[in-house]
Write a protein that holds these residues in place. Structure first.
Motif, PDB file in Angstrom:
ATOM      1  N   PRO A 206      -2.636   0.031 -30.770  1.00 19.05           N
ATOM      2  CA  PRO A 206      -3.234  -1.282 -30.484  1.00 19.05           C
ATOM      3  C   PRO A 206      -3.427  -1.482 -28.978  1.00 19.05           C
ATOM      4  N   VAL A 207      -4.403  -0.769 -28.423  1.00 20.47           N
ATOM      5  CA  VAL A 207      -4.671  -0.783 -26.988  1.00 20.47           C
ATOM      6  C   VAL A 207      -6.091  -1.297 -26.766  1.00 20.47           C
ATOM      7  N   TYR A 208      -6.241  -2.252 -25.865  1.00 21.25           N
ATOM      8  CA  TYR A 208      -7.526  -2.922 -25.642  1.00 21.25           C
ATOM      9  C   TYR A 208      -7.785  -3.020 -24.139  1.00 21.25           C
ATOM     10  N   SER A 209      -9.001  -3.414 -23.781  1.00 17.57           N
ATOM     11  CA  SER A 209      -9.318  -3.526 -22.355  1.00 17.57           C
ATOM     12  C   SER A 209     -10.474  -4.483 -22.145  1.00 17.57           C
ATOM     13  N   GLU A 210     -10.596  -4.905 -20.895  1.00 23.45           N
ATOM     14  CA  GLU A 210     -11.731  -5.720 -20.453  1.00 23.45           C
ATOM     15  C   GLU A 210     -12.288  -5.069 -19.188  1.00 23.45           C
ATOM     16  N   THR A 211     -13.503  -5.435 -18.833  1.00 26.46           N
ATOM     17  CA  THR A 211     -14.027  -5.048 -17.532  1.00 26.46           C
ATOM     18  C   THR A 211     -14.700  -6.267 -16.917  1.00 26.46           C
ATOM     19  N   CYS A 212     -15.361  -6.085 -15.779  1.00 22.77           N
ATOM     20  CA  CYS A 212     -15.998  -7.198 -15.059  1.00 22.77           C
ATOM     21  C   CYS A 212     -17.433  -6.804 -14.708  1.00 22.77           C
ATOM     22  N   PRO A 213     -18.322  -7.783 -14.553  1.00 26.49           N
ATOM     23  CA  PRO A 213     -19.727  -7.465 -14.279  1.00 26.49           C
ATOM     24  C   PRO A 213     -19.932  -6.583 -13.044  1.00 26.49           C
ATOM     25  N   HIS A 214     -19.128  -6.802 -11.991  1.00 26.20           N
ATOM     26  CA  HIS A 214     -19.358  -6.030 -10.761  1.00 26.20           C
ATOM     27  C   HIS A 214     -19.049  -4.545 -10.942  1.00 26.20           C
ATOM     28  N   TYR A 215     -18.127  -4.223 -11.860  1.00 27.99           N
ATOM     29  CA  TYR A 215     -17.844  -2.804 -12.101  1.00 27.99           C
ATOM     30  C   TYR A 215     -18.984  -2.113 -12.837  1.00 27.99           C
ATOM     31  N   LEU A 216     -19.818  -2.892 -13.495  1.00 32.31           N
ATOM     32  CA  LEU A 216     -20.959  -2.350 -14.228  1.00 32.31           C
ATOM     33  C   LEU A 216     -22.246  -2.407 -13.408  1.00 32.31           C
ATOM     34  N   THR A 217     -22.166  -3.005 -12.225  1.00 30.97           N
ATOM     35  CA  THR A 217     -23.369  -3.292 -11.437  1.00 30.97           C
ATOM     36  C   THR A 217     -23.386  -2.564 -10.102  1.00 30.97           C
ATOM     37  N   PHE A 218     -22.289  -2.648  -9.338  1.00 32.41           N
ATOM     38  CA  PHE A 218     -22.249  -2.093  -7.992  1.00 32.41           C
ATOM     39  C   PHE A 218     -21.713  -0.666  -7.991  1.00 32.41           C
ATOM     40  N   THR A 219     -22.100   0.085  -6.971  1.00 33.84           N
ATOM     41  CA  THR A 219     -21.550   1.421  -6.739  1.00 33.84           C
ATOM     42  C   THR A 219     -20.896   1.440  -5.359  1.00 33.84           C
ATOM     43  N   GLU A 220     -20.328   2.591  -4.988  1.00 32.87           N
ATOM     44  CA  GLU A 220     -19.680   2.688  -3.680  1.00 32.87           C
ATOM     45  C   GLU A 220     -20.677   2.535  -2.537  1.00 32.87           C
ATOM     46  N   GLU A 221     -21.974   2.666  -2.827  1.00 36.83           N
ATOM     47  CA  GLU A 221     -22.981   2.451  -1.787  1.00 36.83           C
ATOM     48  C   GLU A 221     -22.888   1.039  -1.209  1.00 36.83           C
ATOM     49  N   SER A 222     -22.423   0.084  -2.017  1.00 37.68           N
ATOM     50  CA  SER A 222     -22.330  -1.303  -1.541  1.00 37.68           C
ATOM     51  C   SER A 222     -21.416  -1.424  -0.329  1.00 37.68           C
ATOM     52  N   TYR A 223     -20.385  -0.575  -0.263  1.00 37.57           N
ATOM     53  CA  TYR A 223     -19.452  -0.636   0.859  1.00 37.57           C
ATOM     54  C   TYR A 223     -20.117  -0.260   2.179  1.00 37.57           C
ATOM     55  N   ARG A 224     -21.226   0.459   2.105  1.00 43.74           N
ATOM     56  CA  ARG A 224     -21.882   0.946   3.324  1.00 43.74           C
ATOM     57  C   ARG A 224     -22.914  -0.043   3.837  1.00 43.74           C
ATOM     58  N   ASN A 225     -23.073  -1.167   3.159  1.00 44.35           N
ATOM     59  CA  ASN A 225     -23.950  -2.226   3.661  1.00 44.35           C
ATOM     60  C   ASN A 225     -23.343  -2.861   4.909  1.00 44.35           C
ATOM     61  N   PRO A 226     -24.142  -3.572   5.707  1.00 40.12           N
ATOM     62  CA  PRO A 226     -23.594  -4.240   6.896  1.00 40.12           C
ATOM     63  C   PRO A 226     -22.439  -5.188   6.559  1.00 40.12           C
ATOM     64  N   ASN A 227     -22.496  -5.822   5.382  1.00 39.61           N
ATOM     65  CA  ASN A 227     -21.408  -6.702   4.940  1.00 39.61           C
ATOM     66  C   ASN A 227     -20.587  -6.047   3.838  1.00 39.61           C
ATOM     67  N   GLY A 228     -20.358  -4.751   3.994  1.00 40.48           N
ATOM     68  CA  GLY A 228     -19.684  -3.993   2.959  1.00 40.48           C
ATOM     69  C   GLY A 228     -18.295  -4.502   2.613  1.00 40.48           C
ATOM     70  N   ASN A 229     -17.623  -5.109   3.562  1.00 40.09           N
ATOM     71  CA  ASN A 229     -16.262  -5.617   3.286  1.00 40.09           C
ATOM     72  C   ASN A 229     -16.266  -6.685   2.207  1.00 40.09           C
ATOM     73  N   ARG A 230     -17.393  -7.357   2.036  1.00 37.22           N
ATOM     74  CA  ARG A 230     -17.456  -8.424   1.019  1.00 37.22           C
ATOM     75  C   ARG A 230     -17.401  -7.865  -0.398  1.00 37.22           C
ATOM     76  N   TYR A 231     -17.667  -6.580  -0.544  1.00 41.72           N
ATOM     77  CA  TYR A 231     -17.677  -5.979  -1.882  1.00 41.72           C
ATOM     78  C   TYR A 231     -16.302  -5.485  -2.294  1.00 41.72           C
ATOM     79  N   ILE A 232     -15.336  -5.516  -1.414  1.00 42.35           N
ATOM     80  CA  ILE A 232     -13.980  -5.087  -1.770  1.00 42.35           C
ATOM     81  C   ILE A 232     -13.389  -6.029  -2.808  1.00 42.35           C
TER      82      ILE A 232
END
Length: 232
Positions: A206-232
């Motif tokens: 009986p093991v279950y899980s949830e996820t969040c929209p940002h994990y399905l949307t963003f990649t590590e490339e987001s961290y390299r944006n000028p405001n990359g810290n906001r994606y942490i």
């Protein structure tokens, strides 16, 4: 008909700050978005019992909420007193308990405490929600990156690679299996962890899980944006 949001954080104190929504503003926003029930988290202060924590959170939330709500209990201070209160808390209506494998100086519980809470909660029909990370490995990887001067946003992900979540999910599954407890992995963020959940479910656990929209949307490339810290 309305939506149920099973994971919200209203007025939650954490690492020197407090989440931006209180129970009034947050549940107005929920209602406007079609969410008619939230399940928030009562965060146990150090040295306090879980029953007193529940009552204090009710006093804070009851006068403010604009939708139906329930509470999970975050146990951060495990001892015999709190173990004995788990059954009583479930009778009060708090049937789920969130435990942390991360944030060593804040919320962390060791494997023995997690197992003990699982074993007690399952006796009374409770469910464990588990924040799955390996605190020791994150500290190790973070220290190495800091020593190399690697402090940009992209290194946040490198300090906790996907295998760290997968390892802790697998460990949580084993603890749940040994205790006979159901387990719910909160905000799962990697495919490797998903694979561990699927394998356990395929074995009938009986093991279950949830996820969040940002994990399905963003990649590590987001961290390299000028405001990359906001994606942490």
């Amino acid at each position: 008909p309305g939506l149920i949001d099973g994971h919200t954080h209203m007025e939650m104190p954490f690492m020197g700050t407090v989440s931006s929504d209180d129970f009034y503003q947050g549940t107005i926003a929920a209602a406007c978005g079609g969410v008619t029930t939230i399940v928030d988290f009562a965060l146990q202060p150090r040295g306090e019992t879980i029953l007193n924590t529940y009552r204090d959170w009710r006093k804070k939330a009851d006068p403010k909420v604009c939708v139906d709500y329930a509470l999970h209990m975050i146990i951060r201070d495990f001892n015999e007193t709190n173990r004995k209160q788990i059954g009583g808390l479930i009778e009060e209506g708090v049937t789920s308990f969130k435990l942390f494998m991360a944030y060593k100086k804040e919320l962390y519980l060791d494997d023995g405490a997690i197992y003990s809470i699982m074993a007690e909660a399952v006796k009374h029909g409770g469910v464990i929600g588990l924040h799955c990370e390996n605190a020791d490995l994150i500290e190790c990887f973070s220290a190495k990156l800091l020593s190399e001067g690697k402090v940009e946003a992209e290194y946040h992900a490198k300090s906790r690679p996907a295998l760290v979540e997968a390892e802790s999910v697998q460990r949580g599954i084993r603890l749940a299996e040994m205790s006979g407890s159901p387990m719910y992995v909160v905000h799962m963020s990697t495919g490797l962890a998903r694979d561990e959940i699927k394998q356990a479910a395929d074995r009938g656990l009986p093991v279950y899980s949830e996820t969040c929209p940002h994990y399905l949307t963003f990649t590590e490339e987001s961290y390299r944006n000028p405001n990359g810290n906001r994606y942490i």
